[in-house]
Design a protein around this motif. Structure first.
Motif, PDB file in Angstrom:
ATOM      1  N   PRO A 158      -3.151   8.084   0.128  1.00  0.00           N
ATOM      2  CA  PRO A 158      -4.608   7.255   0.118  1.00  0.00           C
ATOM      3  C   PRO A 158      -3.639   6.537  -0.883  1.00  0.00           C
ATOM      4  CG  PRO A 158      -6.159   9.207   0.307  1.00  0.00           C
ATOM      5  CD  PRO A 158      -5.000   9.494   0.156  1.00  0.00           C
ATOM      6  N   VAL A 218       8.504   2.870  16.201  1.00  0.00           N
ATOM      7  CA  VAL A 218       7.091   4.195  15.709  1.00  0.00           C
ATOM      8  C   VAL A 218       7.688   4.216  14.413  1.00  0.00           C
ATOM      9  CG1 VAL A 218       7.340   6.401  17.334  1.00  0.00           C
ATOM     10  CG2 VAL A 218       7.424   3.991  18.203  1.00  0.00           C
ATOM     11  N   MET A 259      -0.956   7.695   4.297  1.00  0.00           N
ATOM     12  CA  MET A 259      -2.259   7.228   4.517  1.00  0.00           C
ATOM     13  C   MET A 259      -2.989   8.031   4.466  1.00  0.00           C
ATOM     14  SD  MET A 259      -2.734   5.003   3.125  1.00  0.00           S
ATOM     15  CE  MET A 259      -0.872   3.928   1.874  1.00  0.00           C
ATOM     16  N   LEU A 260      -2.455   9.869   4.870  1.00  0.00           N
ATOM     17  CA  LEU A 260      -3.544  10.227   5.361  1.00  0.00           C
ATOM     18  C   LEU A 260      -3.396  11.500   4.316  1.00  0.00           C
ATOM     19  CD1 LEU A 260      -3.538  11.439   8.780  1.00  0.00           C
ATOM     20  CD2 LEU A 260      -5.674  10.446   8.211  1.00  0.00           C
ATOM     21  N   PRO A 316       5.694   3.037  11.506  1.00  0.00           N
ATOM     22  CA  PRO A 316       4.376   3.205  10.858  1.00  0.00           C
ATOM     23  C   PRO A 316       3.274   4.483  11.348  1.00  0.00           C
ATOM     24  CG  PRO A 316       4.857   2.309  13.440  1.00  0.00           C
ATOM     25  CD  PRO A 316       5.435   2.050  12.677  1.00  0.00           C
ATOM     26  N   LEU A 317       4.628   5.465  11.774  1.00  0.00           N
ATOM     27  CA  LEU A 317       4.390   7.586  11.569  1.00  0.00           C
ATOM     28  C   LEU A 317       4.541   7.155  10.292  1.00  0.00           C
ATOM     29  CD1 LEU A 317       5.741   9.071  14.712  1.00  0.00           C
ATOM     30  CD2 LEU A 317       3.248   8.685  14.062  1.00  0.00           C
ATOM     31  N   LEU A 364       4.141   5.719   7.553  1.00  0.00           N
ATOM     32  CA  LEU A 364       2.820   5.284   7.168  1.00  0.00           C
ATOM     33  C   LEU A 364       1.307   5.651   7.173  1.00  0.00           C
ATOM     34  CD1 LEU A 364       2.002   2.292   5.873  1.00  0.00           C
ATOM     35  CD2 LEU A 364       1.113   1.567   7.515  1.00  0.00           C
ATOM     36  N   ILE A 365       0.962   6.459   8.458  1.00  0.00           N
ATOM     37  CA  ILE A 365      -0.175   6.784   8.777  1.00  0.00           C
ATOM     38  C   ILE A 365      -0.104   7.883   7.800  1.00  0.00           C
ATOM     39  CG2 ILE A 365      -1.585   8.414  10.448  1.00  0.00           C
ATOM     40  CD1 ILE A 365      -0.624   5.515  12.525  1.00  0.00           C
ATOM     41  N   TYR A 368       0.682  -1.051  -0.021  1.00  0.00           N
ATOM     42  CA  TYR A 368       0.042  -0.347   0.375  1.00  0.00           C
ATOM     43  C   TYR A 368       0.694   1.438  -0.440  1.00  0.00           C
ATOM     44  CZ  TYR A 368      -3.312  -2.981   0.130  1.00  0.00           C
ATOM     45  OH  TYR A 368      -4.673  -4.391   0.159  1.00  0.00           O
TER      46      TYR A 368
END
Lengths: 304, 690
Positions: free
Chosen positions: B648, B634, B644-645, B637-638, B640-641, B601
């Motif tokens: 997307p 940590v 995505m925001l 994922p930051l 990644l988020i 993704y």
């Protein structure tokens, strides 16, 4: 076959199953409303268990206030996560939300590890005293500790409370309505955002309760405890029929039963206890093959 | 090519020529260094030609790296002369000169600082006039090249104000982005039309340069050895011992902890952390450089060793290679049998592809031969590319949601590892080879890999049959459960080591195997997706019922796609098992599946090039963040988020990077972008790593 042994395992299975069920409820509710597999749910369960440590050790609260505090705080955390991470993606493809949820889950568990260190946590000894309370029962050689009674009874109470909210209140009706048709509901003057927040509040609050009960029943807490249990509870929710809270309850109990009984009776058939996971998941898969929508799921008509 | 200054005498070119001559003169004739103990001076040429080490130099700033200085000056002079003879300035020449000047200065920077670090008396103690003359001339080169570029940018802007300009001139986005956008536009204009082959050749040359001079230049810049991953790890080293755990620990105490005042303890920890971060950012001393100082060092190293040489070579090779690639089909008409134009085009296209793959392999091979860690990272990258691309087939192109890819990888890994150990090698688990150890490489390994893939494919068949009865997210649950089951089953087979893992797997995977397998998997997925059958796959993603109505046999298509995807994952697992001589069921857990999902993704659904780039970036990110220990997971994922925001759809959702593989006509490079022939998706490694 030893009957008292059987009853002992039955109680153990009920305890484990209730815990799975509490987590599966949150999965199922969020899925019902948002069609989102909230992979961060297991980690909120972990945060709930850790908040129990805060309540019991830092604030010196007894069990019930700790439970309520942790449920509220974890619920707020769930609502915040939804607002910050999921809400902006409501128009985006469903899978990007799922990936965000995966990211949030990883962030929670590793952030917890980074910010609090790796020492294993546990609740203080006088948090829930295992013996010497009037609730501990024993029938012959079957001992039912008060912890087990507490876990099972509390899970049942929370489930009934949730069921009442979903079935009997206007909020619950709105939640069911959104999961039925999320486009029509805003047209009826119901705020979609409020309902979604409420769903997250309830779901994550239950996960936090599950976390604290887990910590009471199996007293070692670490930041990675949520992931494995969360995934398992998710599978339980699907087997029960995801989106249906009765299904989540039944699925969770079923998973607990299978796991405990494979461990308890497997060795009689030459199956060691380490086969627990493969057998549990294999059985769940068979259930899914027979009933693809899960035990309580209803096949939705696909409009063409 | 638009001349930016077609009238009059190109004074800039003359200046460049003079500067280049000055560098050469200084290098060959002027005193360059003082020898130790006042034993006279030497020229730069003396140093270079001093191969037997007769000169007793102050520092060992001796050898080959100085060759770059006269070579760059020669090239810059030749370019300027050509400009002068043509009677007009050309922007390409200006850029070439700019880069050459930068290259020269980069080497100067290195020498200068190395000398000052290596000697207490400082660099000025032994550097002679010639050095400074060349330094200033190099600066002149750069400034001279910048002026006409600037002037042309103004002309362009003025021209667009009068005439109705192309939409590219429209100012958009925040103001601070404008310079970057302008730079990006200019960059694309010059480097976008260059064929991939030129980049790959440049990468190869840069890797050769690094092999030759990398270690030396790294010491010049201040590292002990050449940075392994373009300096990613080195930059983060100062942060490796930060302690974050005190911040929240007082609120979640372990039974052994004692925090009477949790808030005070937490504030203390935050204060300590702030102090540590401050000291990690700034230099602590010559032995303990801070982040910013390391950043400058790393950037210098990468620019001088990798980026600028690549860009110079790209600029020099751009037009000749484009011409060659475009015209090669017509030259092929002399082939026996007089093949038609289409055949010739396809033939020359595939020849070009093969050449580029060879170049890519050479570049990677040279780069990884420097140390074992690099080769290991490259092999991980390769395995991850295979996993990501194959999962993208199911999740991206077909729109299903499979989350247990590591399960198939585990099947492939164990089956192939057991086969190679049982049949071809002498090891403790199965004893001697059941067949012969001579057969092991290459045939035995190949058979084992294929067997691993087939086993994974069979597992996929078992998983797929029940799960395709159901709809939507049920595939997620089935694959998830499958992953758990596979790990559980392996844990319970003592013959393969159970939870302790399998020891003694032969170390057969190397760069060649990984490279070939990656290319084959990409080729398979690419052809599958672009075939008629693949249209069916995409139709299922868009609307399964409509696809069914249009005559797509959805069950069969889903099954085939799923099995192909798992087969590739199985082969990737087989390669992975033979990387480290050890496999452990815990490696293939849900976390590994999550990693693959993240890569898919991150790169974007339905994009092979996106998957490749995401796999490369993610693997390098994981390896580069190693010094950060827990914080690594940590940070990831930051990222990644955040991604995505804001994006997307991932980096390249449903798009492919257009690569200029077949060449474009040099007469029309301004309309860059559309390659004349079909483009297959193969990301050059250097582009991702820079």
């Amino acid at each position: 076959m030893d009957l008292s042994f059987f009853f002992q395992q039955l109680i153990n299975a009920l305890q484990l199953g209730s815990l799975y069920a509490l987590i599966a409820l949150g999965y199922s509710m969020v899925y019902g409303v948002l069609l989102l597999i909230n992979f961060a749910h297991g980690d909120i369960f972990m945060v709930g268990a850790f908040l129990g440590v805060t309540g019991s050790m830092v604030l010196d609260l007894p069990f019930v206030p700790t439970l309520i505090l942790a449920m509220i705080l974890a619920g707020l955390l769930g609502v915040t996560i939804e607002r910050v991470a999921y809400k902006p993606l409501r128009q985006a493809s469903r899978l990007s939300v799922v990936i965000t949820a995966l990211g949030v889950g990883l962030l929670l568990e590793n952030g917890m590890l980074a910010l609090t260190g790796a020492n294993p946590r546990r609740y203080p000894d006088d948090f829930v005293v295992t013996d010497s309370t009037p609730f501990g029962l024993s029938f012959g050689s079957v001992s039912v500790t008060n912890v087990k009674i507490l876990v099972i009874a509390l899970a049942l109470v929370l489930f009934l409370g949730l069921y009442t909210i979903v079935q009997r209140t206007k909020w619950g009706m709105a939640m069911r309505a959104i999961s039925y048709d999320k486009f029509a509901v805003p047209l009826m003057g119901v705020s979609q955002n409020q309902i979604i927040s409420l769903t997250f509040l309830l779901g994550t609050g239950l996960a936090a309760a599950g976390g604290i009960l887990w910590g009471v029943a199996f007293p070692v807490l670490n930041p990675y405890m949520g992931m494995r249990i969360g995934w398992k509870a998710f599978i339980a929710a699907v087997v029960g029929g995801i989106g249906d809270i009765r299904g989540a309850m039944v699925g969770g109990l079923l998973l607990g039963f299978i796991e405990i009984f494979v461990v308890a009776y497997g060795k009689d058939f030459g199956v060691s206890s380490t086969w627990r996971d493969p057998i549990a998941f294999g059985l769940l898969l068979i259930i899914l093959v027979v009933r693809p929508t899960g035990l309580f799921g209803v096949a939705r008509r696909q409009k063409v | 090519m638009t001349p930016h200054n077609s009238r009059g005498f190109p004074a800039g070119a003359a200046l460049s020529l003079l500067a280049a001559i000055a560098i050469l003169f200084a290098f060959f004739a002027l005193p360059w260094y003082q020898l130790e103990d006042g034993a006279g001076t030497v020229t730069g040429y003396d140093i270079v030609s001093d191969t037997d080490g007769e000169l007793d130099l102050a520092a060992r700033a001796t050898h080959m790296f100085l060759v770059v200085v006269p070579l760059a000056a020669l090239a810059a002079g030749a370019t300027a002369l050509w400009e002068l003879l043509a009677g007009r300035a050309r922007r390409k020449a200006a850029i070439t000169i700019l880069l050459l000047g930068a290259l020269t200065l980069g080497y100067y920077y290195g020498t200068f600082f190395y000398e000052s670090r290596a000697n207490d008396r400082g660099a000025t103690g032994f550097v002679e006039n010639g050095f400074y003359v060349a330094l200033i001339a190099g600066l002149v080169l750069i400034v001279q090249a910048l002026i006409p570029l600037r002037r042309e940018a103004e002309t362009l802007a003025a021209g667009s104000a009068v005439e109705p300009g192309p939409p590219a001139q429209v100012v958009e986005g925040p103001r601070w982005r404008q310079p970057f956008r302008r730079f990006g536009r200019q960059f694309r204009r010059y480097f976008g039309s260059a064929p991939t082959m030129a980049y790959l050749a440049g990468a190869w040359a840069a890797m050769l340069l690094e092999r030759h001079d990398g270690g030396f230049f790294a010491r010049l810049v201040g590292f002990r050895r050449a940075p392994s991953l373009f300096g990613a790890t080195e930059i983060l080293e100062p942060f490796s011992d930060l302690q974050f755990s005190g911040i929240l620990a007082p609120f979640f105490p372990a039974p052994t902890d004692n925090f009477p005042h949790p808030f005070a303890a937490s504030l203390d920890a935050i204060g300590d952390l702030a102090r540590d971060i401050w000291s990690a950012l700034f230099t602590q001393g010559p032995r303990d450089p801070g982040f910013f100082s390391l950043l400058i060092d790393v950037l210098t190293y990468d620019l001088v060793i990798f980026i600028i040489p690549i860009l110079v070579i790209v600029l020099l090779l751009r037009d000749p290679l484009n011409t060659l690639l475009v015209r090669s089909p017509s030259w092929l008409s002399a082939l026996p049998g007089r093949p038609s134009l289409g055949v010739r085009q396809r033939f020359s296209f595939w020849v070009a592809i093969v050449i580029q793959l060879v170049l890519l392999y050479l570049a990677l091979d040279v780069w990884s031969s420097e140390n074992d860690y690099r080769e290991l990272v490259l092999m991980y990258i390769g395995v991850n590319i295979m996993l990501t691309v194959s999962l993208n087939l199911v999740n991206g192109y077909m729109g299903e949601f499979s989350v247990g890819h590591a399960g198939f990888m585990a099947v492939g890994a164990y089956v192939s590892a057991v086969l190679t150990m049982w049949l071809f090698v002498e090891e403790p688990v199965f004893g001697g080879p059941a067949l012969s150890s001579d057969l092991g490489l290459p045939y035995g390994f190949l058979i084992a890999l294929v067997a691993g893939g087939v086993a994974a494919g069979l597992a996929a068949l078992i998983v797929a049959v029940p799960s395709f009865r159901t709809r939507g997210d049920y595939l997620a649950i089935v694959t998830l459960a499958f992953n758990f089951i596979v790990i559980g089953v392996i844990n319970n087979i003592p013959a393969v080591g159970g939870p302790r893992g399998l020891n003694g797997v032969p170390l057969w995977t190397d760069l060649r195997w990984v490279f070939v397998m990656v290319v084959l998997s990409i080729l398979v997925i690419y052809s599958l997706v672009n075939s008629t059958f693949g249209k069916g796959i995409i139709a299922i993603r868009e609307d399964e019922i409509a696809a069914e109505l249009m005559g797509v046999n959805t069950r069969r298509v889903k099954l085939v796609a799923f099995i192909v995807s798992s087969f590739i994952a199985g082969v990737a697992g087989g390669l992975f098992a033979h990387v480290l001589a050890y496999v452990n069921p815990a490696t293939f857990g849900i976390l590994k599946s999550t990693e693959v999902l993240v890569m898919v993704y991150l790169g974007g659904m339905g994009s092979i090039s996106g998957s490749v780039i995401a796999a490369v970036l993610f693997t390098i990110l994981i390896e580069g963040l190693r010094p950060l220990a827990v914080l690594k997971w940590v940070a990831i994922p930051l990222v990644l988020i955040f991604l995505m925001l804001h994006r997307p759809q991932g980096l390249f959702g449903f798009r492919e990077i257009k690569l200029n593989l077949g060449g474009i006509r040099p007469e029309e490079p301004e309309e860059a972008g559309e390659p004349s022939t079909m483009a297959i998706q193969e990301a050059p490694d250097d582009a991702a790593a820079d």
